[in-house]
Design an enzyme around this catalytic site. Structure first.
Site, PDB file in Angstrom:
ATOM      1  N   GLY A 186      -2.828  -8.649   4.333  1.00 13.14           N
ATOM      2  CA  GLY A 186      -2.200  -9.741   5.071  1.00 13.14           C
ATOM      3  C   GLY A 186      -3.194 -10.733   5.645  1.00 13.14           C
ATOM      4  O   GLY A 186      -2.862 -11.499   6.554  1.00 13.14           O
ATOM      5  N   GLY A 209       4.884 -10.705  -0.204  1.00 14.38           N
ATOM      6  CA  GLY A 209       4.811 -10.761   1.253  1.00 14.38           C
ATOM      7  C   GLY A 209       5.826  -9.870   1.947  1.00 14.38           C
ATOM      8  O   GLY A 209       6.451 -10.268   2.927  1.00 14.38           O
ATOM      9  N   ARG A 249      -2.740  -2.262   6.958  1.00 13.77           N
ATOM     10  CA  ARG A 249      -1.454  -2.225   6.252  1.00 13.77           C
ATOM     11  C   ARG A 249      -1.306  -0.880   5.552  1.00 13.77           C
ATOM     12  O   ARG A 249      -2.301  -0.239   5.189  1.00 13.77           O
ATOM     13  CB  ARG A 249      -1.425  -3.368   5.216  1.00 13.77           C
ATOM     14  CG  ARG A 249      -0.110  -3.553   4.503  1.00 13.77           C
ATOM     15  CD  ARG A 249      -0.235  -4.646   3.448  1.00 13.77           C
ATOM     16  NE  ARG A 249       1.056  -5.012   2.885  1.00 13.77           N
ATOM     17  CZ  ARG A 249       1.215  -5.866   1.882  1.00 13.77           C
ATOM     18  NH1 ARG A 249       0.145  -6.448   1.337  1.00 13.77           N
ATOM     19  NH2 ARG A 249       2.419  -6.159   1.423  1.00 13.77           N
ATOM     20  N   HIS A 264     -13.925  -8.788   4.910  1.00 13.70           N
ATOM     21  CA  HIS A 264     -13.387  -7.502   4.451  1.00 13.70           C
ATOM     22  C   HIS A 264     -14.447  -6.406   4.555  1.00 13.70           C
ATOM     23  O   HIS A 264     -14.243  -5.296   4.061  1.00 13.70           O
ATOM     24  CB  HIS A 264     -12.962  -7.587   2.980  1.00 13.70           C
ATOM     25  CG  HIS A 264     -11.819  -8.510   2.695  1.00 13.70           C
ATOM     26  ND1 HIS A 264     -10.666  -8.543   3.450  1.00 13.70           N
ATOM     27  CD2 HIS A 264     -11.641  -9.433   1.704  1.00 13.70           C
ATOM     28  CE1 HIS A 264      -9.833  -9.443   2.930  1.00 13.70           C
ATOM     29  NE2 HIS A 264     -10.402  -9.988   1.887  1.00 13.70           N
TER      30      HIS A 264
END
Length: 285
Positions: free
Chosen positions: A46, A249, A121, A99
């Site tokens: 996300g 999404g 997530r 990241h």
């Protein structure tokens, strides 16, 4: 198509847009300022949605900035060649993304007051999203099959390494005052409340109509229609023709893709790897 990764300190990276020397400089030499705001995620968690939200918080909901500057310039990835150069030249407070696992992150952060928002997530959804994403771009080694990518993901032999290691590395930071832990699932379930939590963390006060504008302009549909945010500006050197890099999404898409055997194997692996962390950290469990 790339047939291998760039390896640095045991972690895989794309071999286009990254260099070992830059990754070393990011870790050892890059200076993080106290005023910086950093978005930290494992890939496909996300990141771009959170970038859009933070850009809109900065502009009080006004979409001019997000509609005129590409997302990778508004919040550059510090570990990329382009991002490192942009951020090294930028004066004043910066918004940027990463990241990186904790052991490769700029060392200067750990003695700074810079604010980090870490978005995690459900790894099952990360896996599914990653499979489609990495097959849509040209700068990474592609798996021969769905099952092969599943094995790579479980082993941590994917871009940026193991999801489990990434979470384990960063979770000890969650009690720090300058570290906000969020999940994609809570952001999806109650976007308004989560945006308010982000504003509180950043010390930002918004009027109700400004908050409404942020929610409207950061919706999945708005991002999909915004050429500065949907990656349609990327050259064909980077992405396959007609690839959609903003795919669905949603939460729970893994149920449409994982086989029963894969889901069971993943559940077993998750229990083994995450047994030392509180279950309430993971709202999808």
């Amino acid at each position: 198509m790339s047939d291998d990764f760039l390896w640095f300190e045991g972690i895989a990276f794309p071999n286009m847009g990254f260099r070992s020397e830059t990754l070393r400089k990011v870790r050892d030499e890059f200076v993080i300022k106290d005023e910086d705001v950093i978005i930290l995620t494992y890939p496909k968690s996300g990141t771009n949605w959170l970038i859009e939200i933070l850009c809109l918080i900065h502009s009080n909901g006004d979409p001019k900035w997000i509609q005129s500057v590409p997302i990778w310039e508004r919040s550059p990835w510090v570990e990329t060649e382009m991002g490192y150069k942009l951020l090294s030249e930028e004066e004043g407070p910066r918004l940027f993304s990463s990241h990186l696992p904790i052991q490769l992150f700029p060392k200067s952060f750990f003695s700074s007051k810079a604010k980090v928002i870490y978005l995690m997530r459900n790894p099952r959804d990360v896996f599914v999203s990653g499979y489609f994403f990495w097959n849509s771009v040209k700068f990474v080694k592609k798996p021969k099959s769905w099952q092969q990518y599943f094995e790579w993901f479980c082993q941590g032999n994917v871009i940026y390494g193991s999801w489990f290691d990434h979470i384990h590395g960063w979770m000890p930071m969650r009690e720090k005052k300058n570290f906000l832990l969020l999940s994609y699932e809570e952001l999806k379930q109650d976007t308004r409340r989560t945006v308010e939590k982000i504003c509180q963390f950043l010390g930002k006060t918004l009027e109700p109509e400004e908050l409404n504008l942020i929610l409207k302009n950061s919706s999945f549909q708005s991002m999909k229609e915004n050429k500065m945010s949907n990656f349609s500006l990327l050259s064909v050197d980077f992405v396959e023709e007609k690839a959609q890099l903003l795919r669905k999404g949603i939460s729970g898409d893994w149920k449409n893709h994982l086989t029963v055997a894969q889901a069971e194997a993943f559940d077993k692996l998750f229990q083994e790897k995450m047994t030392d962390l509180p279950r309430e950290l993971f709202p999808w469990e």
